[in-house]
Enzyme design. Structure first.
Site, PDB file in Angstrom:
ATOM      1  N   GLU A  41      -5.335   0.190  -7.707  1.00 60.41           N
ATOM      2  CA  GLU A  41      -4.255   1.087  -8.141  1.00 60.41           C
ATOM      3  C   GLU A  41      -3.200   0.198  -8.792  1.00 60.41           C
ATOM      4  O   GLU A  41      -2.775  -0.787  -8.190  1.00 60.41           O
ATOM      5  CB  GLU A  41      -3.606   1.767  -6.928  1.00 60.41           C
ATOM      6  CG  GLU A  41      -4.079   3.160  -6.631  1.00 60.41           C
ATOM      7  CD  GLU A  41      -3.302   3.819  -5.479  1.00 60.41           C
ATOM      8  OE1 GLU A  41      -3.041   5.014  -5.583  1.00 60.41           O
ATOM      9  OE2 GLU A  41      -2.980   3.155  -4.487  1.00 60.41           O
ATOM     10  N   HIS A 101      -2.668  -2.747  -6.165  1.00 55.13           N
ATOM     11  CA  HIS A 101      -3.085  -2.344  -4.813  1.00 55.13           C
ATOM     12  C   HIS A 101      -4.610  -2.331  -4.696  1.00 55.13           C
ATOM     13  O   HIS A 101      -5.272  -1.458  -5.256  1.00 55.13           O
ATOM     14  CB  HIS A 101      -2.483  -0.955  -4.497  1.00 55.13           C
ATOM     15  CG  HIS A 101      -2.818  -0.470  -3.132  1.00 55.13           C
ATOM     16  ND1 HIS A 101      -2.938   0.865  -2.835  1.00 55.13           N
ATOM     17  CD2 HIS A 101      -3.073  -1.141  -1.970  1.00 55.13           C
ATOM     18  CE1 HIS A 101      -3.257   0.987  -1.554  1.00 55.13           C
ATOM     19  NE2 HIS A 101      -3.337  -0.208  -1.010  1.00 55.13           N
ATOM     20  N   SER A 132       0.811  -1.203   0.000  1.00 55.63           N
ATOM     21  CA  SER A 132       0.000   0.000   0.000  1.00 55.63           C
ATOM     22  C   SER A 132       0.851   1.261   0.000  1.00 55.63           C
ATOM     23  O   SER A 132       0.295   2.355   0.009  1.00 55.63           O
ATOM     24  CB  SER A 132      -0.943  -0.006   1.197  1.00 55.63           C
ATOM     25  OG  SER A 132      -0.313  -0.542   2.322  1.00 55.63           O
ATOM     26  N   ASN A 187      -2.926   6.210  -0.498  1.00 56.20           N
ATOM     27  CA  ASN A 187      -2.499   6.366   0.896  1.00 56.20           C
ATOM     28  C   ASN A 187      -1.755   7.661   1.171  1.00 56.20           C
ATOM     29  O   ASN A 187      -1.650   8.084   2.321  1.00 56.20           O
ATOM     30  CB  ASN A 187      -1.698   5.153   1.347  1.00 56.20           C
ATOM     31  CG  ASN A 187      -2.644   4.028   1.696  1.00 56.20           C
ATOM     32  OD1 ASN A 187      -3.682   4.261   2.308  1.00 56.20           O
ATOM     33  ND2 ASN A 187      -2.317   2.818   1.285  1.00 56.20           N
TER      34      ASN A 187
HETATM   35  N1  CAA Z   1     -17.808  -9.537   0.624  1.00 52.90           N
HETATM   36  C1  CAA Z   1     -18.821  -9.223  -0.194  1.00 52.90           C
HETATM   37  N2  CAA Z   1     -19.666  -8.172   0.026  1.00 52.90           N
HETATM   38  C2  CAA Z   1     -19.472  -7.453   1.155  1.00 52.90           C
HETATM   39  C3  CAA Z   1     -18.435  -7.724   2.063  1.00 52.90           C
HETATM   40  C4  CAA Z   1     -17.564  -8.819   1.760  1.00 52.90           C
HETATM   41  N3  CAA Z   1     -16.530  -9.130   2.531  1.00 52.90           N
HETATM   42  N4  CAA Z   1     -18.496  -6.799   3.058  1.00 52.90           N
HETATM   43  C5  CAA Z   1     -19.531  -5.994   2.798  1.00 52.90           C
HETATM   44  N5  CAA Z   1     -20.119  -6.386   1.646  1.00 52.90           N
HETATM   45  C6  CAA Z   1     -21.268  -5.738   0.977  1.00 52.90           C
HETATM   46  C7  CAA Z   1     -22.547  -5.971   1.744  1.00 52.90           C
HETATM   47  O1  CAA Z   1     -23.167  -7.180   1.330  1.00 52.90           O
HETATM   48  C8  CAA Z   1     -23.375  -4.748   1.365  1.00 52.90           C
HETATM   49  O2  CAA Z   1     -23.980  -4.921   0.101  1.00 52.90           O
HETATM   50  P1  CAA Z   1     -25.418  -4.230  -0.206  1.00 52.90           P
HETATM   51  O3  CAA Z   1     -25.270  -2.767   0.059  1.00 52.90           O
HETATM   52  O4  CAA Z   1     -25.646  -4.545  -1.651  1.00 52.90           O
HETATM   53  O5  CAA Z   1     -26.382  -4.900   0.742  1.00 52.90           O
HETATM   54  C9  CAA Z   1     -22.331  -3.652   1.196  1.00 52.90           C
HETATM   55  O6  CAA Z   1     -21.069  -4.321   1.012  1.00 52.90           O
HETATM   56  C10 CAA Z   1     -22.246  -2.767   2.407  1.00 52.90           C
HETATM   57  O7  CAA Z   1     -21.997  -3.570   3.553  1.00 52.90           O
HETATM   58  P2  CAA Z   1     -22.810  -3.463   4.916  1.00 52.90           P
HETATM   59  O8  CAA Z   1     -24.247  -3.134   4.648  1.00 52.90           O
HETATM   60  O9  CAA Z   1     -22.529  -4.702   5.697  1.00 52.90           O
HETATM   61  O10 CAA Z   1     -22.104  -2.306   5.743  1.00 52.90           O
HETATM   62  P3  CAA Z   1     -21.903  -0.801   5.401  1.00 52.90           P
HETATM   63  O11 CAA Z   1     -22.977  -0.211   4.566  1.00 52.90           O
HETATM   64  O12 CAA Z   1     -21.594  -0.211   6.721  1.00 52.90           O
HETATM   65  O13 CAA Z   1     -20.572  -0.787   4.499  1.00 52.90           O
HETATM   66  C11 CAA Z   1     -18.236  -0.789   4.117  1.00 52.90           C
HETATM   67  C12 CAA Z   1     -19.374  -1.386   4.939  1.00 52.90           C
HETATM   68  C13 CAA Z   1     -18.368  -1.215   2.665  1.00 52.90           C
HETATM   69  C14 CAA Z   1     -16.941  -1.345   4.718  1.00 52.90           C
HETATM   70  C15 CAA Z   1     -18.321   0.778   4.225  1.00 52.90           C
HETATM   71  O14 CAA Z   1     -18.358   1.170   5.568  1.00 52.90           O
HETATM   72  C16 CAA Z   1     -17.151   1.474   3.556  1.00 52.90           C
HETATM   73  O15 CAA Z   1     -17.113   1.676   2.350  1.00 52.90           O
HETATM   74  N6  CAA Z   1     -16.160   1.887   4.373  1.00 52.90           N
HETATM   75  C17 CAA Z   1     -14.962   2.548   3.881  1.00 52.90           C
HETATM   76  C18 CAA Z   1     -13.997   1.516   3.407  1.00 52.90           C
HETATM   77  C19 CAA Z   1     -12.733   2.120   2.837  1.00 52.90           C
HETATM   78  O16 CAA Z   1     -12.523   3.325   2.842  1.00 52.90           O
HETATM   79  N7  CAA Z   1     -11.863   1.240   2.382  1.00 52.90           N
HETATM   80  C20 CAA Z   1     -10.563   1.635   1.883  1.00 52.90           C
HETATM   81  C21 CAA Z   1      -9.593   1.515   2.997  1.00 52.90           C
HETATM   82  S1  CAA Z   1      -7.988   1.911   2.451  1.00 52.90           S
HETATM   83  C22 CAA Z   1      -7.378   0.484   1.882  1.00 52.90           C
HETATM   84  O17 CAA Z   1      -7.931  -0.562   1.944  1.00 52.90           O
HETATM   85  C23 CAA Z   1      -6.054   0.567   1.261  1.00 52.90           C
HETATM   86  C24 CAA Z   1      -4.884   0.636   2.104  1.00 52.90           C
HETATM   87  O18 CAA Z   1      -3.812   0.479   1.560  1.00 52.90           O
HETATM   88  C25 CAA Z   1      -4.897   0.987   3.545  1.00 52.90           C
END
Ligand code: CAA
Length: 283
Positions: A152, A140, A119, A190
């Protein structure tokens, strides 16, 4: 022919999410981890994630079984030998990743593309650990991998056009949107995201607000799906710290200094959701 078989190294939250996504697109996946329990836990995490989809009526039992049948777990790196693509998702440390890539270079077939899910670390430096820098590339993914549409893609200095094209095509084939960015510390994602997270932790450190208040401000005021402190716990505080250190070291600019409160949490072993405690406590 394209990529038909892949190995994913590291069965943590990123590795298992990547394996789930590849297998969901018909690719045979070897999910490797040093530790058999960790590999089994990774497979269980995938099964649980598919159960959620079944519960929501978005997947049938048959599809779940088919997807899982495409994933094999292993603790032998040599099992990755025949894969068209290896994606390493090991901890965010240069020494660990270089050692792994050097070993992969020895065991894998000469045509295997070695992708890294780093990342923040230099793809060019990681590629230098191998004798095949033209076949090394950054891929990424974002967490949770099955949900987030971005990949990415980062070329090292010697990554070939053919390697880039294959990885771009694969990203599209698995339903992701590839965005190419240059090989600079933290890439784009990041460099921007971690600075926000680090600053959010500083506001807690300085007593400006509680973690809950910071998260409410960003969710309700900026429509972020998760507040930055909860997101840090979700990503893993050790990963957040490692990325801040890479940015700080790579740019030599004090604006990237990790917040002491972040370092303290990592020293305490409070790494976020995965350890049951970070800035929040998880049952
Ligand atoms: N597999 C498949 N589908 C999944 C899943 C998984 N592991 N986890 C969640 N989902 C799906 C759910 O089924 C749901 O689908 P629907 O809307 O169609 O019903 C959808 O994703 C949303 O999930 P939830 O309803 O359970 O929960 P939520 O609405 O609170 O969303 C989240 C959860 C998607 C994590 C949301 O909070 C989010 O987008 N958070 C921000 C995440 C983010 O910013 N990620 C990037 C981090 S940085 C990174 O990863 C890179 C790095 O290098 C650090």
């Amino acid at each position: 022919m394209g990529i038909q078989t892949a190995a994913v190294l590291g069965a943590g939250q990123m590795g298992s999410g990547i394996a789930q996504t590849l297998a969901g697109s018909g690719i045979a996946v070897l999910l490797y981890d040093l530790n058999r329990n960790a590999a089994a836990l990774g497979l269980k995490r995938i099964g649980d994630s598919l159960n959620l989809l079944i519960g929501k009526g978005k997947m049938e039992d048959k599809q779940r079984s088919l997807l899982l049948s495409r994933i094999t777990i292993s603790t032998e790196l040599a099992d990755a030998q025949a894969a068209d693509l290896v994606i390493e998702a090991a901890p965010e440390r240069m020494a660990i990743k270089k050692e792994l890539l050097a070993e992969l270079d020895r065991v894998c077939s000469p045509h295997t593309i070695l992708a890294t899910n780093t990342s923040s670390l230099s793809i060019t430096e990681l590629a230098s650990a191998t004798g095949r820098p033209s076949l090394v590339i950054g891929m990424h993914f974002m967490n949770p991998v099955p949900v987030m549409p971005l990949v990415e893609i980062i070329r090292g200095l010697e990554t070939s056009d053919a390697t880039y094209d294959q990885i771009r095509q694969l990203s599209l084939a698995i339903g992701k949107t590839p965005v190419e960015v240059r090989d600079f510390p933290g890439f784009v994602s990041n460099r921007i995201l971690m600075l926000m997270i680090n600053e959010a932790i500083f506001t807690v450190y300085e007593g400006v607000a509680t973690p809950e208040a910071v998260d409410e401000v960003m969710k309700l005021g900026m429509k972020h799906p998760m507040g930055p402190i909860a997101l840090a716990d979700f990503i893993g505080l050790d990963t957040c710290l490692a990325i801040m250190e890479t940015l700080h070291h790579g740019f030599g600019d004090s604006k990237y200094r990790p917040c002491p409160l972040l370092s303290q949490h990592v020293k305490a072993g409070w790494l976020g959701r995965k350890t049951g405690r970070g800035f929040y406590i998880y049952p």
